[in-house]
Design an enzyme around this catalytic site. Structure first.
Site, PDB file in Angstrom:
ATOM      1  N   GLN A 102       0.860  -1.195   0.000  1.00 38.59           N
ATOM      2  CA  GLN A 102       0.000   0.000   0.000  1.00 38.59           C
ATOM      3  C   GLN A 102       0.895   1.244   0.000  1.00 38.59           C
ATOM      4  O   GLN A 102       0.415   2.353  -0.156  1.00 38.59           O
ATOM      5  CB  GLN A 102      -0.880   0.030   1.245  1.00 38.59           C
ATOM      6  CG  GLN A 102      -1.791  -1.166   1.387  1.00 38.59           C
ATOM      7  CD  GLN A 102      -2.465  -1.167   2.734  1.00 38.59           C
ATOM      8  OE1 GLN A 102      -3.496  -0.540   2.938  1.00 38.59           O
ATOM      9  NE2 GLN A 102      -1.854  -1.872   3.684  1.00 38.59           N
ATOM     10  N   HIS A 120      -1.301   1.676  -4.286  1.00 39.22           N
ATOM     11  CA  HIS A 120      -1.681   3.085  -4.137  1.00 39.22           C
ATOM     12  C   HIS A 120      -0.743   4.038  -4.874  1.00 39.22           C
ATOM     13  O   HIS A 120      -0.712   5.227  -4.571  1.00 39.22           O
ATOM     14  CB  HIS A 120      -1.723   3.457  -2.634  1.00 39.22           C
ATOM     15  CG  HIS A 120      -2.790   2.707  -1.894  1.00 39.22           C
ATOM     16  ND1 HIS A 120      -2.765   2.566  -0.521  1.00 39.22           N
ATOM     17  CD2 HIS A 120      -3.902   2.060  -2.319  1.00 39.22           C
ATOM     18  CE1 HIS A 120      -3.837   1.861  -0.133  1.00 39.22           C
ATOM     19  NE2 HIS A 120      -4.524   1.534  -1.213  1.00 39.22           N
TER      20      HIS A 120
HETATM   21  C1  BV8 Z   1     -11.827   3.299  -3.576  1.00 38.49           C
HETATM   22  C2  BV8 Z   1      -2.144   7.136  -1.115  1.00 38.49           C
HETATM   23  C3  BV8 Z   1     -13.652   3.199  -5.070  1.00 38.49           C
HETATM   24  C4  BV8 Z   1      -2.196   8.596  -0.916  1.00 38.49           C
HETATM   25  C5  BV8 Z   1      -3.873   6.104   0.299  1.00 38.49           C
HETATM   26  C6  BV8 Z   1     -16.396   6.813   1.124  1.00 38.49           C
HETATM   27  C7  BV8 Z   1     -16.134   7.401  -0.117  1.00 38.49           C
HETATM   28  C8  BV8 Z   1     -15.180   6.910  -0.998  1.00 38.49           C
HETATM   29  C9  BV8 Z   1     -14.455   5.791  -0.651  1.00 38.49           C
HETATM   30  C10 BV8 Z   1     -14.717   5.233   0.593  1.00 38.49           C
HETATM   31  C11 BV8 Z   1     -15.673   5.709   1.473  1.00 38.49           C
HETATM   32  N1  BV8 Z   1     -15.669   4.923   2.594  1.00 38.49           N
HETATM   33  C12 BV8 Z   1     -14.746   3.957   2.446  1.00 38.49           C
HETATM   34  C13 BV8 Z   1     -14.174   4.139   1.245  1.00 38.49           C
HETATM   35  C14 BV8 Z   1     -13.133   3.370   0.710  1.00 38.49           C
HETATM   36  C15 BV8 Z   1     -11.840   4.107   1.026  1.00 38.49           C
HETATM   37  C16 BV8 Z   1     -11.416   3.683   2.427  1.00 38.49           C
HETATM   38  O1  BV8 Z   1     -11.064   2.557   2.618  1.00 38.49           O
HETATM   39  N2  BV8 Z   1     -11.511   4.618   3.381  1.00 38.49           N
HETATM   40  C17 BV8 Z   1     -11.176   4.249   4.767  1.00 38.49           C
HETATM   41  C18 BV8 Z   1     -10.249   5.294   5.369  1.00 38.49           C
HETATM   42  C19 BV8 Z   1     -12.477   4.094   5.526  1.00 38.49           C
HETATM   43  N3  BV8 Z   1     -10.917   3.624   0.014  1.00 38.49           N
HETATM   44  C20 BV8 Z   1     -10.759   4.346  -1.105  1.00 38.49           C
HETATM   45  O2  BV8 Z   1     -11.241   5.447  -1.315  1.00 38.49           O
HETATM   46  C21 BV8 Z   1      -9.928   3.662  -2.162  1.00 38.49           C
HETATM   47  N4  BV8 Z   1     -10.589   3.767  -3.424  1.00 38.49           N
HETATM   48  O3  BV8 Z   1     -12.452   2.703  -2.743  1.00 38.49           O
HETATM   49  O4  BV8 Z   1     -12.323   3.612  -4.802  1.00 38.49           O
HETATM   50  C22 BV8 Z   1     -13.827   3.426  -6.510  1.00 38.49           C
HETATM   51  C23 BV8 Z   1     -13.980   2.323  -7.362  1.00 38.49           C
HETATM   52  C24 BV8 Z   1     -14.188   2.562  -8.712  1.00 38.49           C
HETATM   53  C25 BV8 Z   1     -14.205   3.870  -9.224  1.00 38.49           C
HETATM   54  C26 BV8 Z   1     -14.013   4.958  -8.369  1.00 38.49           C
HETATM   55  C27 BV8 Z   1     -13.826   4.746  -7.003  1.00 38.49           C
HETATM   56  C28 BV8 Z   1      -8.595   4.351  -2.296  1.00 38.49           C
HETATM   57  C29 BV8 Z   1      -7.778   4.098  -1.047  1.00 38.49           C
HETATM   58  C30 BV8 Z   1      -6.353   4.594  -1.255  1.00 38.49           C
HETATM   59  C31 BV8 Z   1      -6.159   5.890  -0.507  1.00 38.49           C
HETATM   60  N5  BV8 Z   1      -4.762   6.293  -0.621  1.00 38.49           N
HETATM   61  N6  BV8 Z   1      -2.595   6.475   0.124  1.00 38.49           N
HETATM   62  C32 BV8 Z   1      -1.209   9.028   0.123  1.00 38.49           C
HETATM   63  O5  BV8 Z   1      -0.474   8.178   0.684  1.00 38.49           O
HETATM   64  O6  BV8 Z   1      -1.162  10.243   0.352  1.00 38.49           O
HETATM   65  S1  BV8 Z   1      -4.311   5.309   1.718  1.00 38.49           S
HETATM   66  C33 BV8 Z   1      -3.126   5.379   2.932  1.00 38.49           C
HETATM   67  O7  BV8 Z   1      -3.584   4.459   3.944  1.00 38.49           O
HETATM   68  C34 BV8 Z   1      -1.746   4.863   2.556  1.00 38.49           C
HETATM   69  O8  BV8 Z   1      -1.659   4.338   1.252  1.00 38.49           O
HETATM   70  C35 BV8 Z   1      -1.542   3.735   3.537  1.00 38.49           C
HETATM   71  O9  BV8 Z   1      -0.721   2.754   3.064  1.00 38.49           O
HETATM   72  C36 BV8 Z   1      -2.921   3.259   3.670  1.00 38.49           C
HETATM   73  C37 BV8 Z   1      -3.233   2.264   4.703  1.00 38.49           C
HETATM   74  O10 BV8 Z   1      -2.689   2.643   5.915  1.00 38.49           O
HETATM   75  P1  BV8 Z   1      -1.551   1.687   6.531  1.00 38.49           P
HETATM   76  O11 BV8 Z   1      -0.530   1.414   5.482  1.00 38.49           O
HETATM   77  O12 BV8 Z   1      -2.206   0.527   7.173  1.00 38.49           O
HETATM   78  O13 BV8 Z   1      -0.887   2.670   7.552  1.00 38.49           O
HETATM   79  P2  BV8 Z   1      -1.407   2.992   9.042  1.00 38.49           P
HETATM   80  O14 BV8 Z   1      -0.626   4.155   9.559  1.00 38.49           O
HETATM   81  O15 BV8 Z   1      -2.901   3.034   9.037  1.00 38.49           O
HETATM   82  O16 BV8 Z   1      -0.988   1.699   9.889  1.00 38.49           O
HETATM   83  C38 BV8 Z   1       0.379   1.431  10.122  1.00 38.49           C
HETATM   84  C39 BV8 Z   1       0.417   0.140  10.912  1.00 38.49           C
HETATM   85  O17 BV8 Z   1       1.781  -0.211  11.131  1.00 38.49           O
HETATM   86  C40 BV8 Z   1      -0.225   0.266  12.293  1.00 38.49           C
HETATM   87  O18 BV8 Z   1      -1.073  -0.862  12.488  1.00 38.49           O
HETATM   88  C41 BV8 Z   1       0.972   0.227  13.260  1.00 38.49           C
HETATM   89  O19 BV8 Z   1       0.629  -0.452  14.462  1.00 38.49           O
HETATM   90  C42 BV8 Z   1       1.968  -0.575  12.479  1.00 38.49           C
HETATM   91  N7  BV8 Z   1       3.374  -0.292  12.761  1.00 38.49           N
HETATM   92  C43 BV8 Z   1       3.953   0.905  13.078  1.00 38.49           C
HETATM   93  N8  BV8 Z   1       5.284   0.725  13.211  1.00 38.49           N
HETATM   94  C44 BV8 Z   1       5.550  -0.581  12.950  1.00 38.49           C
HETATM   95  C45 BV8 Z   1       4.331  -1.236  12.660  1.00 38.49           C
HETATM   96  N9  BV8 Z   1       4.268  -2.553  12.371  1.00 38.49           N
HETATM   97  C46 BV8 Z   1       5.431  -3.248  12.363  1.00 38.49           C
HETATM   98  N10 BV8 Z   1       6.639  -2.688  12.623  1.00 38.49           N
HETATM   99  C47 BV8 Z   1       6.729  -1.367  12.925  1.00 38.49           C
HETATM  100  N11 BV8 Z   1       7.923  -0.828  13.195  1.00 38.49           N
END
Ligand code: BV8
Ligand code: ZN
Length: 255
Positions: A102, A120
Site C-alpha cells: 500500500q 496506491h
Molecule cells: C476506492 C495514497 C472506489 C495517498 C492512500 C467513502 C467514499 C469513498 C471511498 C470510501 C468511502 N468509505 C470507504 C471508502 C473506501 C476508502 C477507504 O477505505 N476509506 C477508509 C479510510 C475508511 N478507500 C478508497 O477510497 C480507495 N478507493 O475505494 O475507490 C472506486 C472504485 C471505482 C471507481 C471509483 C472509485 C482508495 C484508497 C487509497 C487511498 N490512498 N494512500 C497518500 O499516501 O497520500 S491510503 C493510505 O492508507 C496509505 O496508502 C496507507 O498505506 C494506507 C493504509 O494505511 P496503513 O498502510 O495501514 O498505515 P497505518 O498508519 O494506518 O498503519 C500502520 C500500521 O503499522 C499500524 O497498524 C501500526 O501499528 C503498524 N506499525 C507501526 N510501526 C511498525 C508497525 N508494524 C510493524 N513494525 C513497525 N515498526
C-alpha cells in the site's frame, strides 16, 4: 533466537508453494517515514480527506502539493530497513512469491524487490492531469521551484499531481487484480505493518484466509485483522522479518 515455534505454522510453511505479503506504512516506520494512523501518524494532524483526495487537490492545490513535496523529500532521505531486505530474501524461497504494498515510498524496490504490486501508486512519480506528461522527481522539483503560488503546472498549462491513488479514486485495475489473484492462491499470507483500515487493500488478508491461506500478522499492535490471523508476531517488522526469513530458510528447500 527462533521466532517460528508454532507447530502448525512450521507444517504449513514446509509445504508452502505460494507465499504472498501485504505491507503497509508500518514496514517503513523504522526507515523514518511516519505512519498514517499511529500516535505521531501523518494524519493525526491532518485528516486524510483534507489532503489525499482529488477535490482537495483541485481546491487547495498549493496546500496539497506542499504536503506531497514534503513527503517526497522525506522519502528521498530515507533508506530501506532490514524488514524490506528480508522480504527480498524471502522472495527467493518459495516456488511463487508476491509482494503487494500500500506504500508509495518505493523502498521495497530500493531494497532490491522486483515486480512489486503497488496498490496506491508511487510518490516519486508525478504527471500532468491534462496531457498526461510524466515528471521525474528532478523535473518536478524544477517546476515546483518556479510554480506561481506553489501550484505546479505542466508546459501545457495543466496541473501536475502525484501518481498516487486518492480516497474515492479507483486503484490501478491490473495491480488490484494481481493482488486479488496472489491472495486467493497464497498458501501463506503475511500482513506486515498495516492497520487494515483502507479498502480494498484491507480485504486481501481475509480473501487469502477464504482461499485457505495460513495468515501471519506482523505488527507492533493488534489490528482489526488480528482476529483472523493464524499467527501474530507482535513487534517491529525490521526485527521480526529477518528472523522469520532465517527460520523459513531452514524449512523451505531453495526453490
Ligand atoms: C476506492 C495514497 C472506489 C495517498 C492512500 C467513502 C467514499 C469513498 C471511498 C470510501 C468511502 N468509505 C470507504 C471508502 C473506501 C476508502 C477507504 O477505505 N476509506 C477508509 C479510510 C475508511 N478507500 C478508497 O477510497 C480507495 N478507493 O475505494 O475507490 C472506486 C472504485 C471505482 C471507481 C471509483 C472509485 C482508495 C484508497 C487509497 C487511498 N490512498 N494512500 C497518500 O499516501 O497520500 S491510503 C493510505 O492508507 C496509505 O496508502 C496507507 O498505506 C494506507 C493504509 O494505511 P496503513 O498502510 O495501514 O498505515 P497505518 O498508519 O494506518 O498503519 C500502520 C500500521 O503499522 C499500524 O497498524 C501500526 O501499528 C503498524 N506499525 C507501526 N510501526 C511498525 C508497525 N508494524 C510493524 N513494525 C513497525 N515498526
Ligand atoms: Zn500537460
Amino acid at each position: 533466537m527462533k521466532i517460528l515455534s508454532d507447530p502448525s505454522a512450521i507444517e504449513v510453511i514446509k509445504k508452502a508453494k505460494n507465499i504472498a505479503v501485504l505491507t503497509g506504512a508500518g514496514i517503513s516506520a523504522e526507515s523514518g517515514i511516519p505512519t498514517f494512523r499511529g500516535e505521531n501518524g501523518l494524519w493525526t494532524k491532518l485528516s486524510p480527506e483534507e489532503l489525499a483526495s482529488f477535490e482537495s487537490f483541485y481546491q487547495n492545490t498549493a496546500v496539497v502539493m506542499e504536503w506531497y513535496k514534503h513527503r517526497q523529500e522525506v522519502i528521498m532521505k530515507c533508506k530501506p530497513n532490514p524488514g524490506h531486505y528480508a522480504l527480498n530474501e524471502l522472495s527467493r524461497l518459495p516456488e511463487h512469491f508476491d509482494l503487494i504494498t500500500q506504500n508509495i515510498d518505493g523502498l521495497h524496490q530500493r531494497a532490491g524487490s522486483r515486480d512489486v504490486i503497488e496498490l496506491h501508486g508511487n510518490l516519486l512519480e508525478n504527471y500532468c492531469i491534462r496531457c498526461g506528461q510524466k515528471y521525474s522527481v528532478e523535473e518536478f522539483d524544477e517546476v515546483f521551484k518556479n510554480a506561481i503560488n506553489h501550484v505546479p503546472r505542466c508546459h501545457c498549462g495543466g496541473l501536475i499531481r502525484p501518481n498516487v491513488v486518492w480516497f474515492g479514486e479507483a486503484l490501478p485495475r491490473e495491480n488490484l487484480e494481481m493482488a486479488y489473484n496472489a491472495a486467493i492462491h497464497a498458501d501463506v499470507f503475511l500482513s506486515v505493518g498495516t492497520s487494515g483500515q483502507v479498502r480494498p487493500a484491507a480485504d486481501l488478508p481475509n480473501l487469502a484466509k477464504q482461499g485457505g491461506a495460513f495468515l501471519i500478522e506482523i505488527n507492533t499492535q493488534k489490528t482489526v485483522l488480528s482476529g483472523e490471523a493464524d499467527l501474530i508476531l507482535q513487534g517491529n517488522s525490521g526485527e521480526i522479518l529477518p528472523q522469520l526469513v532465517e527460520d523459513i530458510k531452514t524449512l523451505l528447500p531453495k526453490a
